[in-house]
Design an enzyme around this catalytic site. Sequence first.
Site, PDB file in Angstrom:
ATOM      1  N   HIS A 111       0.830  -1.209   0.000  1.00 59.73           N
ATOM      2  CA  HIS A 111       0.000   0.000   0.000  1.00 59.73           C
ATOM      3  C   HIS A 111       0.864   1.259   0.000  1.00 59.73           C
ATOM      4  O   HIS A 111       0.643   2.181  -0.795  1.00 59.73           O
ATOM      5  CB  HIS A 111      -0.919  -0.022   1.233  1.00 59.73           C
ATOM      6  N   GLU A 112       1.855   1.270   0.889  1.00 55.31           N
ATOM      7  CA  GLU A 112       2.703   2.475   0.981  1.00 55.31           C
ATOM      8  C   GLU A 112       3.526   2.654  -0.295  1.00 55.31           C
ATOM      9  O   GLU A 112       3.727   3.784  -0.750  1.00 55.31           O
ATOM     10  CB  GLU A 112       3.604   2.406   2.221  1.00 55.31           C
ATOM     11  N   HIS A 115       1.615   4.494  -2.839  1.00 52.66           N
ATOM     12  CA  HIS A 115       1.676   5.965  -2.753  1.00 52.66           C
ATOM     13  C   HIS A 115       2.902   6.506  -3.485  1.00 52.66           C
ATOM     14  O   HIS A 115       2.827   7.525  -4.173  1.00 52.66           O
ATOM     15  CB  HIS A 115       1.732   6.412  -1.288  1.00 52.66           C
ATOM     16  N   ASP A 121      -4.916   7.410  -1.488  1.00 52.71           N
ATOM     17  CA  ASP A 121      -5.776   6.512  -0.707  1.00 52.71           C
ATOM     18  C   ASP A 121      -7.146   6.478  -1.362  1.00 52.71           C
ATOM     19  O   ASP A 121      -7.623   7.498  -1.875  1.00 52.71           O
ATOM     20  CB  ASP A 121      -5.931   7.042   0.722  1.00 52.71           C
TER      21      ASP A 121
HETATM   22 ZN    ZN Z   1      -2.405   5.256   2.378  1.00 46.60          ZN
END
Ligand code: ZN
Length: 172
Positions: A111-112, A115, A121
């Site tokens: 997830h990170e 980014h 998000d």
């Molecule tokens: Zn996030």
Amino acid sequence: MFLRKTIAVLASAAALSLGVVGTAQAARTITYDSTGAALYESDITEAVKVWNASVKNVQIKKAAAGTRANFTIVSDPGWPRAQPTTLGNGKIWMGKQAVDQGYNKIRIAAHEIGHILGLPDIKPGPCSSLMSGSTGGVPCTNPNPNAAEKSRVERNFAGTAKADLTSVEDAA
Ligand SMILES: [Zn+2]
């Protein structure tokens, strides 16, 4: 004289056309330095594998020792987060707070990294979405970006690979 000039022109024309082909096909490679997150090393490795298998226009690899990485990953006691700077660059904090609550570490890392690859998000969202993050629920172990997330990363990195003239010359 004439011959030498002709060869030079032909050589540069060949290099140019090879360069164009190389640019269109090459993925951009970005590097990471996870020496500050040794605790999560295997999770980060798995998350990187997921991304490399999911997209073509960007590939992630570990920075060679002593070289500057595009993004760094460190561990810290807070909530996991990322600070993207420019596309493909920034810093990730593998926050222990979420790990202690039982959130899946590979999903957190993936997830990170999402980014860093330019994804925002998408919260709240289902477990099938990587960028739904914690709203996917504690039992969610899915580390894979969904189709929309993959195609957004592909679009973000489309055409951003730099021509690698050294490898073009090697190939020629
Ligand atoms: Zn996030």
